[in-house]
Motif scaffolding. Structure first.
Motif, PDB file in Angstrom:
ATOM      1  N   GLY A   1       0.800  -1.217   0.000  1.00 51.89           N
ATOM      2  CA  GLY A   1       0.000   0.000   0.000  1.00 51.89           C
ATOM      3  C   GLY A   1       0.831   1.265   0.000  1.00 51.89           C
ATOM      4  O   GLY A   1       0.297   2.368   0.110  1.00 51.89           O
ATOM      5  N   MET A   2       2.142   1.123  -0.144  1.00 49.37           N
ATOM      6  CA  MET A   2       3.015   2.293  -0.176  1.00 49.37           C
ATOM      7  C   MET A   2       2.948   2.968  -1.535  1.00 49.37           C
ATOM      8  O   MET A   2       2.696   2.317  -2.551  1.00 49.37           O
ATOM      9  N   THR A   3       3.196   4.269  -1.536  1.00 47.07           N
ATOM     10  CA  THR A   3       3.270   5.020  -2.780  1.00 47.07           C
ATOM     11  C   THR A   3       4.579   5.806  -2.810  1.00 47.07           C
ATOM     12  O   THR A   3       5.139   6.139  -1.759  1.00 47.07           O
ATOM     13  N   PHE A   4       5.028   6.093  -4.025  1.00 51.90           N
ATOM     14  CA  PHE A   4       6.248   6.878  -4.202  1.00 51.90           C
ATOM     15  C   PHE A   4       6.038   8.260  -3.611  1.00 51.90           C
ATOM     16  O   PHE A   4       5.035   8.917  -3.883  1.00 51.90           O
ATOM     17  N   GLU A   5       7.007   8.695  -2.796  1.00 51.33           N
ATOM     18  CA  GLU A   5       6.925  10.020  -2.182  1.00 51.33           C
ATOM     19  C   GLU A   5       7.910  10.993  -2.804  1.00 51.33           C
ATOM     20  O   GLU A   5       7.551  12.086  -3.206  1.00 51.33           O
ATOM     21  N   LYS A   6       9.182  10.589  -2.860  1.00 54.08           N
ATOM     22  CA  LYS A   6      10.208  11.460  -3.431  1.00 54.08           C
ATOM     23  C   LYS A   6      11.510  10.682  -3.561  1.00 54.08           C
ATOM     24  O   LYS A   6      11.638   9.571  -3.061  1.00 54.08           O
ATOM     25  N   SER A   7      12.480  11.293  -4.221  1.00 54.11           N
ATOM     26  CA  SER A   7      13.825  10.730  -4.320  1.00 54.11           C
ATOM     27  C   SER A   7      14.759  11.542  -3.443  1.00 54.11           C
ATOM     28  O   SER A   7      14.592  12.763  -3.304  1.00 54.11           O
ATOM     29  N   ILE A   8      15.730  10.856  -2.841  1.00 53.47           N
ATOM     30  CA  ILE A   8      16.738  11.506  -2.008  1.00 53.47           C
ATOM     31  C   ILE A   8      18.106  10.960  -2.393  1.00 53.47           C
ATOM     32  O   ILE A   8      18.203   9.950  -3.091  1.00 53.47           O
ATOM     33  N   GLU A   9      19.141  11.624  -1.925  1.00 47.77           N
ATOM     34  CA  GLU A   9      20.501  11.095  -2.053  1.00 47.77           C
ATOM     35  C   GLU A   9      20.862  10.436  -0.730  1.00 47.77           C
ATOM     36  O   GLU A   9      20.774  11.065   0.326  1.00 47.77           O
ATOM     37  N   LYS A  10      21.195   9.146  -0.779  1.00 49.00           N
ATOM     38  CA  LYS A  10      21.596   8.394   0.414  1.00 49.00           C
ATOM     39  C   LYS A  10      22.499   7.267  -0.046  1.00 49.00           C
ATOM     40  O   LYS A  10      22.303   6.712  -1.117  1.00 49.00           O
ATOM     41  N   TRP A  11      23.478   6.937   0.764  1.00 54.40           N
ATOM     42  CA  TRP A  11      24.416   5.864   0.447  1.00 54.40           C
ATOM     43  C   TRP A  11      25.149   6.128  -0.869  1.00 54.40           C
ATOM     44  O   TRP A  11      25.487   5.206  -1.614  1.00 54.40           O
ATOM     45  N   GLY A  12      25.325   7.402  -1.206  1.00 53.97           N
ATOM     46  CA  GLY A  12      26.072   7.761  -2.401  1.00 53.97           C
ATOM     47  C   GLY A  12      25.323   7.584  -3.705  1.00 53.97           C
ATOM     48  O   GLY A  12      25.938   7.531  -4.769  1.00 53.97           O
TER      49      GLY A  12
END
Length: 173
Positions: free
Chosen positions: A151-162
């Motif tokens: 039931g999750m939906t895409f929220e946003k993209s982030i920079e993490k773990w390079g």
């Protein structure tokens, strides 16, 4: 076989989900040493790194009351993978993530979805968490499918773990 087992956390129709213990190292290495299973992680893990992973997980149990749990077949007791609720720092605050990795031979059987939904239900009904996320490489189509099935939906993209990571999220309603 008188092997010590971690304490049971959850049970589904097909799965036993329990706390991780040090003797899970050999089974975890079946995932961590597989370059295909680890395609979207920075790298595979060796035995020493797997022990650190187990210790990090046990520390999460002590500090946050959650962590990745071992997923086993309810019918056979066979190790299938790991799934659980993991604290992750996102935008400067700790959020609770549902994470999952499974031995490749068991992919495509719905185990990740079944375990992840059980973890979501536990997080919302027992722990009363306001929200859960999954941090997924945008190219990891299988993990995105599991997140959507929860039931999750895409929220946003982030920079993490390079690298760029997609955040999928669901609120406790």
């Amino acid at each position: 076989m008188n092997r010590q087992r971690g304490r049971k956390v959850l049970k589904t129709n097909r799965l036993n989900i329990r706390k991780m213990i040090e003797s899970d190292k050999t089974n975890l290495l079946k995932i961590f040493s597989d370059p295909v299973a680890m395609e979207f992680y920075p790298d595979t893990k060796n035995e020493e790194e797997t022990i650190r992973w187990i210790n990090w997980t046990i520390n999460n149990y002590d500090k946050f009351g959650v962590g990745l749990w071992v997923v086993e077949s309810l019918k056979t007791g066979q190790f299938l993978g790991q799934c659980g609720i993991v604290p992750q720092k996102v935008d400067g605050e700790v959020q609770m993530e549902i994470g999952y990795t499974f031995i490749r031979q068991f992919w495509g059987n719905g185990y990740a979805t079944e375990a992840a939904v059980a973890c979501k239900d536990y997080g919302f009904s027992v722990l009363k968490l306001p929200r859960l996320i999954s941090l997924i490489d945008p190219l990891n189509k299988a993990s995105i499918k599991v997140a959507k099935r929860m039931g999750m939906t895409f929220e946003k993209s982030i920079e993490k773990w390079g690298k760029t990571i997609a955040i999928y999220a669901i609120d406790n309603k």
